[in-house]
Motif scaffolding. Structure first.
Motif, PDB file in Angstrom:
ATOM      1  N   GLY A 122     -13.172 -19.963  -4.479  1.00 48.91           N
ATOM      2  CA  GLY A 122     -14.571 -20.046  -4.356  1.00 48.91           C
ATOM      3  C   GLY A 122     -15.035 -20.654  -2.957  1.00 48.91           C
ATOM      4  O   GLY A 122     -14.359 -20.218  -1.878  1.00 48.91           O
ATOM      5  N   GLY A 180     -10.039 -13.217  -4.916  1.00 50.58           N
ATOM      6  CA  GLY A 180     -11.145 -13.599  -3.721  1.00 50.58           C
ATOM      7  C   GLY A 180     -12.387 -13.920  -4.500  1.00 50.58           C
ATOM      8  O   GLY A 180     -12.540 -13.443  -5.754  1.00 50.58           O
ATOM      9  N   SER A 222       0.814  -1.117   0.026  1.00 51.33           N
ATOM     10  CA  SER A 222      -0.091  -0.004   0.097  1.00 51.33           C
ATOM     11  C   SER A 222       0.750   1.329  -0.032  1.00 51.33           C
ATOM     12  O   SER A 222       0.336   2.382  -0.224  1.00 51.33           O
ATOM     13  CB  SER A 222      -1.055   0.106   1.151  1.00 51.33           C
ATOM     14  N   ILE A 242      -7.138 -24.012  -0.151  1.00 55.76           N
ATOM     15  CA  ILE A 242      -6.371 -22.659  -0.938  1.00 55.76           C
ATOM     16  C   ILE A 242      -5.211 -23.172  -1.541  1.00 55.76           C
ATOM     17  O   ILE A 242      -4.816 -22.805  -2.906  1.00 55.76           O
ATOM     18  CB  ILE A 242      -6.650 -21.416  -0.162  1.00 55.76           C
ATOM     19  N   HIS A 264      -7.303 -23.232   4.462  1.00 51.98           N
ATOM     20  CA  HIS A 264      -5.887 -22.572   4.015  1.00 51.98           C
ATOM     21  C   HIS A 264      -5.451 -24.065   3.152  1.00 51.98           C
ATOM     22  O   HIS A 264      -4.618 -23.585   2.102  1.00 51.98           O
ATOM     23  CB  HIS A 264      -4.980 -22.338   4.988  1.00 51.98           C
TER      24      HIS A 264
HETATM   25  N1  LIG Z   1     -12.875 -17.993  -0.835  1.00 53.03           N
HETATM   26  C1  LIG Z   1     -12.247 -18.078   0.229  1.00 53.03           C
HETATM   27  O1  LIG Z   1     -12.312 -19.113   0.687  1.00 53.03           O
HETATM   28  C2  LIG Z   1     -11.406 -17.011   0.584  1.00 53.03           C
HETATM   29  C3  LIG Z   1     -10.772 -16.053  -0.010  1.00 53.03           C
HETATM   30  C4  LIG Z   1      -9.828 -15.043   0.393  1.00 53.03           C
HETATM   31  C5  LIG Z   1      -9.657 -15.264   1.542  1.00 53.03           C
HETATM   32  N2  LIG Z   1     -10.062 -16.276   2.665  1.00 53.03           N
HETATM   33  C6  LIG Z   1      -9.981 -16.463   3.837  1.00 53.03           C
HETATM   34  O2  LIG Z   1      -9.577 -15.127   4.549  1.00 53.03           O
HETATM   35  C7  LIG Z   1      -8.646 -15.328   5.439  1.00 53.03           C
HETATM   36  C8  LIG Z   1      -8.124 -13.976   5.468  1.00 53.03           C
HETATM   37  O3  LIG Z   1      -7.698 -13.565   4.245  1.00 53.03           O
HETATM   38  P1  LIG Z   1      -6.253 -12.437   4.333  1.00 53.03           P
HETATM   39  O4  LIG Z   1      -5.704 -12.077   2.823  1.00 53.03           O
HETATM   40  O5  LIG Z   1      -6.302 -11.555   5.269  1.00 53.03           O
HETATM   41  O6  LIG Z   1      -5.039 -13.518   5.041  1.00 53.03           O
HETATM   42  P2  LIG Z   1      -3.903 -14.236   4.676  1.00 53.03           P
HETATM   43  O7  LIG Z   1      -3.632 -14.667   3.271  1.00 53.03           O
HETATM   44  O8  LIG Z   1      -3.745 -15.383   5.686  1.00 53.03           O
HETATM   45  O9  LIG Z   1      -2.728 -12.956   4.766  1.00 53.03           O
HETATM   46  C9  LIG Z   1      -2.370 -12.112   3.567  1.00 53.03           C
HETATM   47  C10 LIG Z   1      -1.285 -12.306   3.087  1.00 53.03           C
HETATM   48  O10 LIG Z   1      -0.902 -10.941   2.642  1.00 53.03           O
HETATM   49  C11 LIG Z   1       0.045 -10.161   3.404  1.00 53.03           C
HETATM   50  N3  LIG Z   1      -0.351  -8.699   3.086  1.00 53.03           N
HETATM   51  C12 LIG Z   1      -1.277  -8.331   3.451  1.00 53.03           C
HETATM   52  N4  LIG Z   1      -1.377  -6.834   3.555  1.00 53.03           N
HETATM   53  C13 LIG Z   1      -0.254  -6.677   3.049  1.00 53.03           C
HETATM   54  C14 LIG Z   1       0.372  -5.437   2.331  1.00 53.03           C
HETATM   55  N5  LIG Z   1      -0.308  -4.339   2.629  1.00 53.03           N
HETATM   56  N6  LIG Z   1       1.671  -5.408   1.888  1.00 53.03           N
HETATM   57  C15 LIG Z   1       2.413  -6.564   1.759  1.00 53.03           C
HETATM   58  N7  LIG Z   1       1.829  -7.773   2.231  1.00 53.03           N
HETATM   59  C16 LIG Z   1       0.374  -7.867   2.593  1.00 53.03           C
HETATM   60  C17 LIG Z   1      -0.009 -10.759   4.527  1.00 53.03           C
HETATM   61  O11 LIG Z   1       1.348 -10.490   5.142  1.00 53.03           O
HETATM   62  P3  LIG Z   1       1.489  -9.591   6.301  1.00 53.03           P
HETATM   63  O12 LIG Z   1       0.299  -9.287   7.272  1.00 53.03           O
HETATM   64  O13 LIG Z   1       2.888  -9.907   7.107  1.00 53.03           O
HETATM   65  O14 LIG Z   1       1.709  -8.225   5.478  1.00 53.03           O
HETATM   66  C18 LIG Z   1       0.002 -12.225   4.170  1.00 53.03           C
HETATM   67  O15 LIG Z   1       1.027 -12.777   3.454  1.00 53.03           O
HETATM   68  C19 LIG Z   1      -7.834 -16.402   4.920  1.00 53.03           C
HETATM   69  O16 LIG Z   1      -6.965 -16.920   5.999  1.00 53.03           O
HETATM   70  C20 LIG Z   1      -8.431 -17.253   4.220  1.00 53.03           C
HETATM   71  O17 LIG Z   1      -9.045 -18.480   4.940  1.00 53.03           O
HETATM   72  C21 LIG Z   1     -10.964 -17.158   2.082  1.00 53.03           C
END
Ligand SMILES: NC(=O)c1ccc[n+]([C@@H]2O[C@H](COP(=O)([O-])OP(=O)(O)OC[C@H]3O[C@@H](n4cnc5c(N)ncnc54)[C@H](OP(=O)(O)O)[C@@H]3O)[C@@H](O)[C@H]2O)c1
Length: 180
Positions: free
Chosen positions: A137, A106, A53, A153, A150
């Motif tokens: 999905g 997503g 960001s 995924i 996870h």
């Molecule tokens: N369809 C589905 O089933 C679906 C889809 C999407 C998500 N999800 C669920 O949603 C949960 C949360 O998703 P999430 O994306 O928040 O978690 P995540 O994949 O567990 O973490 C996000 C990843 O992006 C990095 N990140 C986030 N913001 C960033 C930034 N500004 N700059 C650099 N790196 C960055 C994080 O590391 P840092 O925090 O260290 O930066 C981490 O590596 C997941 O655990 C999953 O279970 C499910």
């Protein structure tokens, strides 16, 4: 075997996919805000602290990493928004070097009101890119739907990297009304 692989956002739900790439690349630079340690840490994993960001700083860090490890032949990208993802892909496209870009999206990207084809267009036109969408999905279980684990995924993303189709849906995205 890949040479340099870049992973953005690969320390959370994609950790197993990042670990898989470490088995198949000479160097995996893994970009996240917090320094990452992955289960079964590999000496090919190079954690890079960066926040996508912060536009200017992120761009500079990417350049420094490319200076050190060379242009990536494969990229695994999980951004919360398309804008920084496209900015990053455009930066890589200036390198004049071919790269496969696996863009994890997503479930919202599969909203019937949005076209997944339309979302590809700005990426597909970039120099050197072979663009792959991986849409997350949901799964059916016990007559209900739930979000993916996870493991599901990461496994789906690994299969997408192995199969290399332009579009891979992990789980289901239709019927849209069935999502959890
Ligand atoms: N369809 C589905 O089933 C679906 C889809 C999407 C998500 N999800 C669920 O949603 C949960 C949360 O998703 P999430 O994306 O928040 O978690 P995540 O994949 O567990 O973490 C996000 C990843 O992006 C990095 N990140 C986030 N913001 C960033 C930034 N500004 N700059 C650099 N790196 C960055 C994080 O590391 P840092 O925090 O260290 O930066 C981490 O590596 C997941 O655990 C999953 O279970 C499910």
């Amino acid at each position: 075997m890949f040479n340099h692989v870049m992973v953005i956002g690969g320390t959370g739900m994609l950790a197993e996919a990042t670990a898989y790439l470490c088995l198949h690349a000479s160097a995996v630079t893994s970009f996240s805000r917090a320094p990452a340690t992955l289960h079964g840490q590999s000496d090919r994993l190079i954690p890079i602290r960066a926040d996508y960001s912060c536009v200017y700083e992120f761009n500079r860090t990417v350049s420094e990493v490319i200076d050190q490890y060379g242009p990536p032949s494969l990229v695994l990208a999980w951004f919360h928004d398309d804008e920084p993802a496209l900015r990053f892909a455009k930066q890589l496209a200036t390198l004049d070097s071919p790269f496969a870009f696996f863009h994890v999206l997503g479930s919202a990207s599969a909203n019937p009101g949005m076209s997944i084809e339309e979302q590809r267009r700005p990426f597909e036109g970039l120099a050197g890119i072979t663009y792959h969408q991986v849409v997350l999905g949901f799964q059916y279980q016990d007559a209900k739907s739930r979000w993916l684990t996870h493991r599901e995924i990461a496994t789906g993303v690994i299969e997408a990297i192995q199969v290399r189709q332009p579009l891979r849906i992990v789980g289901h995205v239709t019927p849209w009304a069935d999502r959890p």
